[in-house]
Design an enzyme around this catalytic site. Sequence first.
Site, PDB file in Angstrom:
ATOM      1  N   TYR A  62     -21.184  -3.411  21.806  1.00 10.79           N
ATOM      2  CA  TYR A  62     -21.877  -3.195  22.951  1.00 10.79           C
ATOM      3  C   TYR A  62     -20.879  -4.083  24.120  1.00 10.79           C
ATOM      4  O   TYR A  62     -21.654  -4.312  24.964  1.00 10.79           O
ATOM      5  CB  TYR A  62     -23.062  -4.079  23.004  1.00 10.79           C
ATOM      6  N   ASN A 112     -34.166  -7.595  23.290  1.00  9.68           N
ATOM      7  CA  ASN A 112     -35.378  -7.659  23.313  1.00  9.68           C
ATOM      8  C   ASN A 112     -36.110  -8.775  22.731  1.00  9.68           C
ATOM      9  O   ASN A 112     -37.446  -8.866  23.024  1.00  9.68           O
ATOM     10  CB  ASN A 112     -36.163  -6.181  22.500  1.00  9.68           C
ATOM     11  N   HIS A 147     -25.829  -2.843  29.602  1.00  8.45           N
ATOM     12  CA  HIS A 147     -26.780  -3.791  29.204  1.00  8.45           C
ATOM     13  C   HIS A 147     -26.308  -5.289  28.966  1.00  8.45           C
ATOM     14  O   HIS A 147     -26.875  -6.180  29.053  1.00  8.45           O
ATOM     15  CB  HIS A 147     -27.636  -3.400  27.747  1.00  8.45           C
ATOM     16  N   ASN A 203     -36.936  -5.253  28.846  1.00  2.00           N
ATOM     17  CA  ASN A 203     -37.299  -5.781  27.962  1.00  2.00           C
ATOM     18  C   ASN A 203     -36.849  -7.315  27.635  1.00  2.00           C
ATOM     19  O   ASN A 203     -37.260  -8.173  26.953  1.00  2.00           O
ATOM     20  CB  ASN A 203     -36.958  -5.105  26.680  1.00  2.00           C
ATOM     21  N   ASP A 244     -28.869  -7.258  33.956  1.00  2.00           N
ATOM     22  CA  ASP A 244     -28.437  -5.677  34.336  1.00  2.00           C
ATOM     23  C   ASP A 244     -29.908  -5.204  35.175  1.00  2.00           C
ATOM     24  O   ASP A 244     -30.988  -5.511  34.683  1.00  2.00           O
ATOM     25  CB  ASP A 244     -28.053  -4.902  33.356  1.00  2.00           C
TER      26      ASP A 244
END
Length: 188
Positions: free
Chosen positions: A15, A67, A20, A113, A92
């Site tokens: 990631y 989350n 994100h 989230n 973001d």
Amino acid sequence: MKYLVVGLGNPDKKYRNTRHNTGFIAVDYMAKELGAEISKKKFDSLTAEAIIAGEKVLLMKPQTYMNLSGVAVEKAASFYKIPPENVIVIFDDISLPVGKLRIRRKGTHGGHNGIRSIIDYLQSDNFPRIKAGIGERPNPNYDLADWVLSTFKEDELKGIKEVSSHCLDIVKLIIEGNIEQAMSKYNS
């Protein structure tokens, strides 16, 4: 410790430069400017202590995945007895173009989230936030999760780095009680 500065993202290397993880990118940039290394494992996060605007600050990159960001934030805030208004979150925002910023004193989760989790765990939406634009999906049918987990193009990364270079000044202004000045200077 008087403030938390939290960059939101996901911990796995896959990631690393995804949309994100804009919060991680911004907090890493701040740490570099401050001569700090975000490497200490504490509160389900990677952390570093720093002084910003004369105040002791904990820089945080929650390792709980987006989350569940609130888990890490609540642990640190509880430990140091930091009120929500001293928790500054960088994340973001798909409603802003890449390279644009929006600073807010407080607010709803707006469908994000990570922010939803922080609001749930702190039981408050009264914390300042710095939203960094990641651009809208290429089309309305494009899966939102696929979009936010996609990597930035090279030219977009330049915009994210430019936005990140403003975050330290924004955080300084917020800590000094000048959030209105930060908003008028940086909100696009």
